[in-house]
Structures are given as structure tokens and as C-alpha cells.
Design a protein around this motif. Structure first.
Motif, PDB file in Angstrom:
ATOM      1  N   SER A  66       0.829  -1.190   0.000  1.00 18.69           N
ATOM      2  CA  SER A  66       0.000   0.000   0.000  1.00 18.69           C
ATOM      3  C   SER A  66       0.876   1.257   0.000  1.00 18.69           C
ATOM      4  O   SER A  66       1.975   1.251   0.567  1.00 18.69           O
ATOM      5  CB  SER A  66      -0.879  -0.012   1.251  1.00 18.69           C
ATOM      6  OG  SER A  66      -1.322   1.278   1.587  1.00 18.69           O
ATOM      7  N   PRO A  67       0.407   2.366  -0.574  1.00 22.78           N
ATOM      8  CA  PRO A  67       1.199   3.602  -0.531  1.00 22.78           C
ATOM      9  C   PRO A  67       1.422   4.125   0.884  1.00 22.78           C
ATOM     10  O   PRO A  67       2.375   4.874   1.117  1.00 22.78           O
ATOM     11  CB  PRO A  67       0.358   4.590  -1.362  1.00 22.78           C
ATOM     12  CG  PRO A  67      -1.020   4.018  -1.353  1.00 22.78           C
ATOM     13  CD  PRO A  67      -0.836   2.527  -1.333  1.00 22.78           C
TER      14      PRO A  67
ATOM     15  N   ASP B  67       2.353   2.241   3.297  1.00 21.44           N
ATOM     16  CA  ASP B  67       3.528   1.478   3.712  1.00 21.44           C
ATOM     17  C   ASP B  67       3.625   1.324   5.232  1.00 21.44           C
ATOM     18  O   ASP B  67       4.676   1.504   5.839  1.00 21.44           O
ATOM     19  CB  ASP B  67       4.808   2.140   3.177  1.00 21.44           C
ATOM     20  CG  ASP B  67       6.002   1.191   3.216  1.00 21.44           C
ATOM     21  OD1 ASP B  67       5.802  -0.036   3.180  1.00 21.44           O
ATOM     22  OD2 ASP B  67       7.154   1.696   3.275  1.00 21.44           O
TER      23      ASP B  67
ATOM     24  N   VAL C 224      -5.172  -1.994 -10.274  1.00 26.26           N
ATOM     25  CA  VAL C 224      -4.556  -1.660  -8.991  1.00 26.26           C
ATOM     26  C   VAL C 224      -4.183  -2.907  -8.198  1.00 26.26           C
ATOM     27  O   VAL C 224      -3.615  -2.800  -7.104  1.00 26.26           O
ATOM     28  CB  VAL C 224      -5.472  -0.756  -8.140  1.00 26.26           C
ATOM     29  CG1 VAL C 224      -5.803   0.534  -8.888  1.00 26.26           C
ATOM     30  CG2 VAL C 224      -6.750  -1.475  -7.719  1.00 26.26           C
TER      31      VAL C 224
ATOM     32  N   PHE D  29      -0.879  -3.437  -6.372  1.00 29.94           N
ATOM     33  CA  PHE D  29      -0.568  -2.642  -5.181  1.00 29.94           C
ATOM     34  C   PHE D  29      -1.275  -3.178  -3.936  1.00 29.94           C
ATOM     35  O   PHE D  29      -1.208  -2.546  -2.881  1.00 29.94           O
ATOM     36  CB  PHE D  29      -0.996  -1.188  -5.392  1.00 29.94           C
ATOM     37  CG  PHE D  29      -0.387  -0.538  -6.594  1.00 29.94           C
ATOM     38  CD1 PHE D  29       0.978  -0.289  -6.652  1.00 29.94           C
ATOM     39  CD2 PHE D  29      -1.167  -0.182  -7.674  1.00 29.94           C
ATOM     40  CE1 PHE D  29       1.544   0.309  -7.765  1.00 29.94           C
ATOM     41  CE2 PHE D  29      -0.619   0.423  -8.794  1.00 29.94           C
ATOM     42  CZ  PHE D  29       0.747   0.660  -8.844  1.00 29.94           C
TER      43      PHE D  29
ATOM     44  N   LEU E 233      -6.465  -1.231  -1.419  1.00 32.98           N
ATOM     45  CA  LEU E 233      -5.911   0.109  -1.239  1.00 32.98           C
ATOM     46  C   LEU E 233      -6.729   0.898  -0.231  1.00 32.98           C
ATOM     47  O   LEU E 233      -7.955   0.756  -0.159  1.00 32.98           O
ATOM     48  CB  LEU E 233      -5.895   0.845  -2.580  1.00 32.98           C
ATOM     49  CG  LEU E 233      -4.831   0.412  -3.585  1.00 32.98           C
ATOM     50  CD1 LEU E 233      -5.082   1.084  -4.931  1.00 32.98           C
ATOM     51  CD2 LEU E 233      -3.434   0.750  -3.082  1.00 32.98           C
TER      52      LEU E 233
ATOM     53  N   HIS F 293       4.230  11.427  -1.445  1.00 32.61           N
ATOM     54  CA  HIS F 293       4.283  10.095  -2.050  1.00 32.61           C
ATOM     55  C   HIS F 293       2.879   9.610  -2.399  1.00 32.61           C
ATOM     56  O   HIS F 293       2.637   9.109  -3.514  1.00 32.61           O
ATOM     57  CB  HIS F 293       4.952   9.120  -1.075  1.00 32.61           C
ATOM     58  CG  HIS F 293       4.848   7.686  -1.496  1.00 32.61           C
ATOM     59  ND1 HIS F 293       5.542   7.170  -2.570  1.00 32.61           N
ATOM     60  CD2 HIS F 293       4.114   6.647  -0.987  1.00 32.61           C
ATOM     61  CE1 HIS F 293       5.247   5.885  -2.710  1.00 32.61           C
ATOM     62  NE2 HIS F 293       4.386   5.552  -1.763  1.00 32.61           N
ATOM     63  N   CYS F 294       1.939   9.783  -1.477  1.00 31.81           N
ATOM     64  CA  CYS F 294       0.571   9.314  -1.727  1.00 31.81           C
ATOM     65  C   CYS F 294      -0.122  10.168  -2.777  1.00 31.81           C
ATOM     66  O   CYS F 294      -0.887   9.648  -3.605  1.00 31.81           O
ATOM     67  CB  CYS F 294      -0.219   9.307  -0.422  1.00 31.81           C
ATOM     68  SG  CYS F 294       0.309   8.008   0.727  1.00 31.81           S
TER      69      CYS F 294
ATOM     70  N   LYS G  72       1.302  11.653  -5.313  1.00 33.03           N
ATOM     71  CA  LYS G  72       1.839  11.217  -6.609  1.00 33.03           C
ATOM     72  C   LYS G  72       1.270   9.857  -7.005  1.00 33.03           C
ATOM     73  O   LYS G  72       1.029   9.595  -8.191  1.00 33.03           O
ATOM     74  CB  LYS G  72       3.363  11.156  -6.553  1.00 33.03           C
ATOM     75  CG  LYS G  72       4.041  12.517  -6.430  1.00 33.03           C
ATOM     76  CD  LYS G  72       3.742  13.404  -7.630  1.00 33.03           C
ATOM     77  CE  LYS G  72       4.484  14.716  -7.564  1.00 33.03           C
ATOM     78  NZ  LYS G  72       4.091  15.629  -8.689  1.00 33.03           N
ATOM     79  N   PHE G  73       1.051   8.991  -6.021  1.00 30.69           N
ATOM     80  CA  PHE G  73       0.456   7.685  -6.299  1.00 30.69           C
ATOM     81  C   PHE G  73      -0.966   7.848  -6.833  1.00 30.69           C
ATOM     82  O   PHE G  73      -1.338   7.243  -7.853  1.00 30.69           O
ATOM     83  CB  PHE G  73       0.454   6.841  -5.025  1.00 30.69           C
ATOM     84  CG  PHE G  73      -0.208   5.499  -5.197  1.00 30.69           C
ATOM     85  CD1 PHE G  73       0.454   4.459  -5.816  1.00 30.69           C
ATOM     86  CD2 PHE G  73      -1.506   5.284  -4.739  1.00 30.69           C
ATOM     87  CE1 PHE G  73      -0.160   3.218  -5.984  1.00 30.69           C
ATOM     88  CE2 PHE G  73      -2.125   4.053  -4.905  1.00 30.69           C
ATOM     89  CZ  PHE G  73      -1.451   3.018  -5.533  1.00 30.69           C
TER      90      PHE G  73
ATOM     91  N   SER H 268      -0.911   9.166 -10.312  1.00 27.15           N
ATOM     92  CA  SER H 268      -0.540   8.167 -11.324  1.00 27.15           C
ATOM     93  C   SER H 268      -1.744   7.302 -11.699  1.00 27.15           C
ATOM     94  O   SER H 268      -1.917   6.939 -12.872  1.00 27.15           O
ATOM     95  CB  SER H 268       0.615   7.298 -10.826  1.00 27.15           C
ATOM     96  OG  SER H 268       0.205   6.408  -9.804  1.00 27.15           O
TER      97      SER H 268
END
Length: 204
Positions: A3-4, A6, A126, A129, A135, A171-172, A174-175, A178
Motif C-alpha cells: 500500500s502507498p 507502507d 490496482v 498494489f 488500497l 508520495h501518496c 503522486k500515487f 498516477s
């Protein structure tokens, strides 16, 4: 892949505190905008008139109520525009589309037509991930704060988790971005996958 988040857990917030905190931060999201990832396929939204009508099996009434809220939604997004940012959402969809999601996609379509852009992405896109589970439902407000929605066993919003680590938030964000780029605009997807579905049944 993980998972983003983390493993990050954030600060648990009761709903009253969360609503006030969200309102304070939302209108100051101009640096990165608002990004939301929606993953679950079913929720309950007691207190929302259109959802209540949907749950009672009053499909046409639920759609009428969505339309009745259009003017307020348009003003909401004009206010976002005046504050200098965009509100973007990614909706993960499993097919066949769940009854709840059929209703929500109608609601999101109204939102998109009022200025809040929504992209749809398939669950298969997805899956890589989700080694440690689905998610999370997360949303970033600029670079300052991120929340994760927490639901109870009845799929009703129970609380949230708040994150303030700027590296994790970026980070999230950008995730989510994307996934947004990999997804399809809701309008065209809706016409192909939702518009012709029969009304969903009354919910238990």
C-alpha cells in the motif's frame, strides 16, 4: 507491492474533530490541490437524502435529489476555483458494478459536470498494489495533510486517520495522480458501463 501508506497509521480522529479539521485545511490546498482515492465498492451514507432514497428502492427519487443538489455543487466548485486549486478523484471500480456504486457513479457524474473531475480505473489495474489488502481510502489536501477514511462493520464512516508527514503526503499524492493518469474520464466510461443499467433493488 505494498500500500502507498507502507504501514503508516496516522492519528485517529473522531468525526466531529475531523470535520472541523478538514474544513480548516481544505480551503488551503492550492499548492497541490485535492486528490482522493476511493476503493471500497459499498458504503452506507445515512443522512444523505439521495442515498436514503436509493436504499429504500426509490431510484428515480434518488436521482431527482442528486439533480436538486446540482446548484449547490456548482457553487461549491466555483468556490474551489476562487481558492486556486482543483479537486480530483480516482474511483476504483470492480465489475459487475455493485448496487451502491451504481448510485455513487451517478452522484460522481453530477459532481464532475459541476467541476470536480473524476477518473475511473479498473480493480485489475490496482491489484499489483494490494499484496497486503485493498488500497486505503485516502485523500490529500495540498502538501499539508492527508486523511484515511475508516469504516465500521456496516460500511458507515466511523472515524479517520490524519497524516502530516510531508514526504508521505507527497508520495501518496503522486500515487493517486498516477492512477488518475492511468484511468478514464468518468463521463465516457459512465455512458458505456452505467447509463444502461436497470435500477438497483431496494437495499436490505
Amino acid at each position: 507491492m505494498r500500500s502507498p501508506l507502507d504501514g503508516a497509521t496516522g492519528e485517529r480522529m473522531a468525526l466531529d474533530a475531523y470535520y472541523a479539521d478538514f474544513e480548516k485545511h481544505f480551503w488551503n490546498s492550492a499548492d497541490l490541490g485535492f486528490w482522493k482515492l476511493e476503493r471500497q465498492q459499498s458504503f452506507k451514507e445515512p443522512g444523505y437524502d439521495s442515498w436514503e432514497a436509493f436504499a429504500r428502492g426509490e431510484w428515480e427519487e434518488s436521482l431527482r435529489l442528486l439533480e436538486a443538489g446540482r446548484a449547490d455543487m456548482e457553487e461549491y466548485h466555483r468556490k474551489i476555483d476562487r481558492h486556486g486549486f482543483l479537486a480530483r478523484r480516482v474511483r476504483v471500480v470492480e465489475e459487475p458494478v455493485s448496487d451502491y456504486l451504481q448510485w455513487e457513479l451517478h452522484a460522481l457524474r453530477v459532481r464532475e459536470q459541476c467541476g470536480g473531475t473524476v477518473h475511473v480505473i479498473g480493480a485489475d489495474q490496482v491489484a499489483r498494489f494490494e499484496d497486503d489488502g485493498p488500497l486505503p481510502e485516502i485523500y490529500t489536501l495540498g502538501s499539508q495533510v492527508m486523511y484515511q477514511a475508516v469504516y465500521d462493520e456496516q460500511d458507515v464512516l466511523e472515524s479517520t486517520r490524519k497524516f502530516v508527514d510531508p514526504h508521505l503526503i507527497l508520495h501518496c499524492q503522486k500515487f493517486i495522480e498516477s492512477l488518475y493518469d492511468a484511468g478514464e474520464p468518468l463521463e465516457g466510461w459512465f455512458e458505456q458501463h452505467v447509463a444502461t443499467l436497470p435500477p438497483p433493488p431496494r437495499q436490505a
